[in-house]
Design a protein around this motif. Structure first.
Motif, PDB file in Angstrom:
ATOM      1  N   UNK A  76      17.675 -38.422  52.133  1.00 25.84           N
ATOM      2  CA  UNK A  76      19.013 -38.785  52.604  1.00 25.84           C
ATOM      3  C   UNK A  76      19.803 -39.506  51.522  1.00 25.84           C
ATOM      4  N   UNK A  77      19.178 -40.498  50.884  1.00 21.20           N
ATOM      5  CA  UNK A  77      19.932 -41.286  49.901  1.00 21.20           C
ATOM      6  C   UNK A  77      20.102 -40.529  48.588  1.00 21.20           C
ATOM      7  N   UNK A  78      19.156 -39.648  48.239  1.00 22.15           N
ATOM      8  CA  UNK A  78      19.346 -38.814  47.051  1.00 22.15           C
ATOM      9  C   UNK A  78      20.523 -37.863  47.261  1.00 22.15           C
ATOM     10  N   UNK A  79      20.633 -37.329  48.451  1.00 26.64           N
ATOM     11  CA  UNK A  79      21.800 -36.504  48.775  1.00 26.64           C
ATOM     12  C   UNK A  79      23.076 -37.343  48.684  1.00 26.64           C
ATOM     13  N   UNK A  80      23.004 -38.580  49.162  1.00 28.43           N
ATOM     14  CA  UNK A  80      24.169 -39.460  49.189  1.00 28.43           C
ATOM     15  C   UNK A  80      24.694 -39.752  47.784  1.00 28.43           C
ATOM     16  N   UNK A  81      23.782 -39.899  46.809  1.00 29.57           N
ATOM     17  CA  UNK A  81      24.213 -40.229  45.442  1.00 29.57           C
ATOM     18  C   UNK A  81      24.409 -38.981  44.581  1.00 29.57           C
ATOM     19  N   UNK A  82      24.355 -37.792  45.205  1.00 33.92           N
ATOM     20  CA  UNK A  82      24.661 -36.570  44.474  1.00 33.92           C
ATOM     21  C   UNK A  82      23.511 -36.003  43.650  1.00 33.92           C
ATOM     22  N   UNK A  83      22.279 -36.227  44.070  1.00 35.33           N
ATOM     23  CA  UNK A  83      21.130 -35.729  43.311  1.00 35.33           C
ATOM     24  C   UNK A  83      20.358 -34.648  44.063  1.00 35.33           C
ATOM     25  N   UNK A  84      20.998 -33.991  44.995  1.00 30.04           N
ATOM     26  CA  UNK A  84      20.355 -32.867  45.672  1.00 30.04           C
ATOM     27  C   UNK A  84      19.974 -31.806  44.630  1.00 30.04           C
ATOM     28  N   UNK A  85      18.713 -31.389  44.670  1.00 30.68           N
ATOM     29  CA  UNK A  85      18.228 -30.415  43.711  1.00 30.68           C
ATOM     30  C   UNK A  85      17.510 -31.021  42.522  1.00 30.68           C
ATOM     31  N   UNK A  86      17.588 -32.347  42.379  1.00 31.68           N
ATOM     32  CA  UNK A  86      16.932 -33.021  41.249  1.00 31.68           C
ATOM     33  C   UNK A  86      15.777 -33.906  41.715  1.00 31.68           C
ATOM     34  N   UNK A  87      15.339 -33.725  42.961  1.00 35.14           N
ATOM     35  CA  UNK A  87      14.324 -34.604  43.540  1.00 35.14           C
ATOM     36  C   UNK A  87      13.008 -34.590  42.761  1.00 35.14           C
ATOM     37  N   UNK A  88      12.630 -33.433  42.195  1.00 41.43           N
ATOM     38  CA  UNK A  88      11.327 -33.310  41.530  1.00 41.43           C
ATOM     39  C   UNK A  88      11.386 -33.616  40.040  1.00 41.43           C
ATOM     40  N   UNK A  89      12.576 -33.888  39.523  1.00 37.27           N
ATOM     41  CA  UNK A  89      12.711 -34.196  38.099  1.00 37.27           C
ATOM     42  C   UNK A  89      12.181 -35.596  37.807  1.00 37.27           C
ATOM     43  N   UNK A  90      11.539 -35.744  36.644  1.00 35.16           N
ATOM     44  CA  UNK A  90      11.076 -37.058  36.208  1.00 35.16           C
ATOM     45  C   UNK A  90      12.166 -37.729  35.382  1.00 35.16           C
ATOM     46  N   UNK A  91      12.120 -39.060  35.245  1.00 34.65           N
ATOM     47  CA  UNK A  91      13.193 -39.775  34.543  1.00 34.65           C
ATOM     48  C   UNK A  91      13.528 -39.203  33.165  1.00 34.65           C
ATOM     49  N   UNK A  92      12.524 -38.785  32.398  1.00 36.48           N
ATOM     50  CA  UNK A  92      12.788 -38.264  31.048  1.00 36.48           C
ATOM     51  C   UNK A  92      13.588 -36.959  31.086  1.00 36.48           C
ATOM     52  N   UNK A  93      13.628 -36.305  32.230  1.00 40.55           N
ATOM     53  CA  UNK A  93      14.357 -35.048  32.373  1.00 40.55           C
ATOM     54  C   UNK A  93      15.783 -35.249  32.881  1.00 40.55           C
ATOM     55  N   UNK A  94      16.164 -36.500  33.113  1.00 44.90           N
ATOM     56  CA  UNK A  94      17.476 -36.809  33.684  1.00 44.90           C
ATOM     57  C   UNK A  94      18.365 -37.498  32.655  1.00 44.90           C
ATOM     58  N   UNK A  95      19.662 -37.300  32.780  1.00 45.44           N
ATOM     59  CA  UNK A  95      20.613 -38.000  31.924  1.00 45.44           C
ATOM     60  C   UNK A  95      20.677 -39.475  32.322  1.00 45.44           C
ATOM     61  N   UNK A  96      21.346 -40.291  31.484  1.00 44.80           N
ATOM     62  CA  UNK A  96      21.481 -41.709  31.797  1.00 44.80           C
ATOM     63  C   UNK A  96      22.182 -41.940  33.118  1.00 44.80           C
ATOM     64  N   UNK A  97      23.238 -41.162  33.373  1.00 45.34           N
ATOM     65  CA  UNK A  97      23.944 -41.302  34.634  1.00 45.34           C
ATOM     66  C   UNK A  97      23.090 -40.926  35.826  1.00 45.34           C
ATOM     67  N   UNK A  98      22.277 -39.878  35.678  1.00 46.84           N
ATOM     68  CA  UNK A  98      21.401 -39.464  36.772  1.00 46.84           C
ATOM     69  C   UNK A  98      20.310 -40.507  37.024  1.00 46.84           C
ATOM     70  N   UNK A  99      19.775 -41.079  35.960  1.00 49.38           N
ATOM     71  CA  UNK A  99      18.767 -42.125  36.151  1.00 49.38           C
ATOM     72  C   UNK A  99      19.358 -43.312  36.909  1.00 49.38           C
ATOM     73  N   UNK A 100      20.608 -43.663  36.587  1.00 50.97           N
ATOM     74  CA  UNK A 100      21.234 -44.774  37.305  1.00 50.97           C
ATOM     75  C   UNK A 100      21.494 -44.390  38.761  1.00 50.97           C
ATOM     76  N   UNK A 101      21.785 -43.124  39.032  1.00 52.04           N
ATOM     77  CA  UNK A 101      21.940 -42.681  40.420  1.00 52.04           C
ATOM     78  C   UNK A 101      20.623 -42.836  41.190  1.00 52.04           C
ATOM     79  N   UNK A 102      19.507 -42.536  40.528  1.00 50.63           N
ATOM     80  CA  UNK A 102      18.200 -42.739  41.170  1.00 50.63           C
ATOM     81  C   UNK A 102      18.000 -44.223  41.470  1.00 50.63           C
ATOM     82  N   UNK A 103      18.386 -45.068  40.521  1.00 49.66           N
ATOM     83  CA  UNK A 103      18.265 -46.512  40.731  1.00 49.66           C
ATOM     84  C   UNK A 103      19.117 -46.971  41.914  1.00 49.66           C
TER      85      UNK A 103
END
Length: 259
Positions: A119-146
């Protein structure tokens, strides 16, 4: 562009209150001196001030990570979340598993915590990136996970320690708009530390200005615009005037200290 004045009432219920707080470290350094402030439910308050003035210490006191050496700190929020300067993700866990960690530590059943994390990953716009590890994400995406990890516990008080300071300018502006949206949809009270005056004004219902160390609150400036605030607000004369007032409060006090 027309600017809409604030119309949504802020609750009178106090979420965080500091009353004549002083913080002196064992080394003898006095970080904060006689700081009093309140944050009500529905408020988003930013704090600006020079480096070393005790802004991050203020957050640690609010979170309970530090205890004040003088005065009182009262937090009535049932749940508090903390977003650090760095995303501080576990590199060996996927985005979803990083967000699930809060529920895991609290003993929430697996299916329930997985559903909430989604639910919250969808809320922050990360639908489809759930299985990605931090090293595979941009700085902005990592902050969205945070941010998702902070929101998963439905906090009544969210503390932000310069979360966008390391991002490039374009990503930072995008994350400001995103955080504003999350604040409106989630309803938490926010305390946000930043060195950026424009960021503080764009995000907040109030901006507090701190002096140099020992930190004191030297100005409390209300921000008059309702949410949502379009990005174009940053280019208006009204916005420039308010950022100028905040900058002047910073500059006048620092000039006084040097005199």
């Amino acid at each position: 562009m027309p600017v809409t004045p604030a119309s949504t009432p802020v609750s009178t219920s106090t979420t965080l209150q500091l009353d004549h707080v002083t913080m002196q470290f064992p080394t003898g350094t006095v970080a904060l001196a006689d700081v009093s402030m309140t944050i009500a439910a529905g408020e988003f308050v930013s704090v600006v001030g020079p480096s070393g003035c005790g802004k991050s210490t203020l957050l640690r006191l609010a979170s309970g990570l530090e205890a004040a050496t003088g005065g009182t700190v009262a937090v009535t929020a049932a749940a508090t979340s903390y977003v650090f300067q760095d995303a501080t993700l576990l590199e060996w866990r996927s985005a979803a598993r990083n967000v699930e960690l809060v529920g895991e530590l609290r003993g929430v059943p697996r299916e329930q915590r997985r559903a909430r994390a989604q639910e919250v990953l969808d809320l922050v716009g990360l639908t489809g990136f759930e299985k990605q590890h931090p090293r595979q994400l941009s700085g902005g995406m990592r902050m969205r996970v945070s941010l998702a990890r902070a929101l998963v516990a439905d906090p009544e008080l969210a503390l932000f320690d310069e979360p966008f300071g390391a991002l490039d300018e374009i990503t930072r502006l995008q994350m400001q708009t995103e955080l504003q949206r999350l604040f409106r949809s989630s309803g938490f009270a926010g305390l946000f530390i930043t060195h950026s005056v424009s960021e503080a004004v764009y995000l907040s219902t109030r901006v507090l200005v701190m002096s140099g160390r020992p930190g004191r609150i030297v100005a409390d400036l209300p921000v008059p615009w309702d949410y949502p605030r379009p990005p174009e607000l940053r280019h208006t004369g009204e916005f420039a005037a308010l950022t100028g007032r905040v900058s002047a409060a910073l500059g006048e006090h620092l000039a006084g200290e040097r005199a």
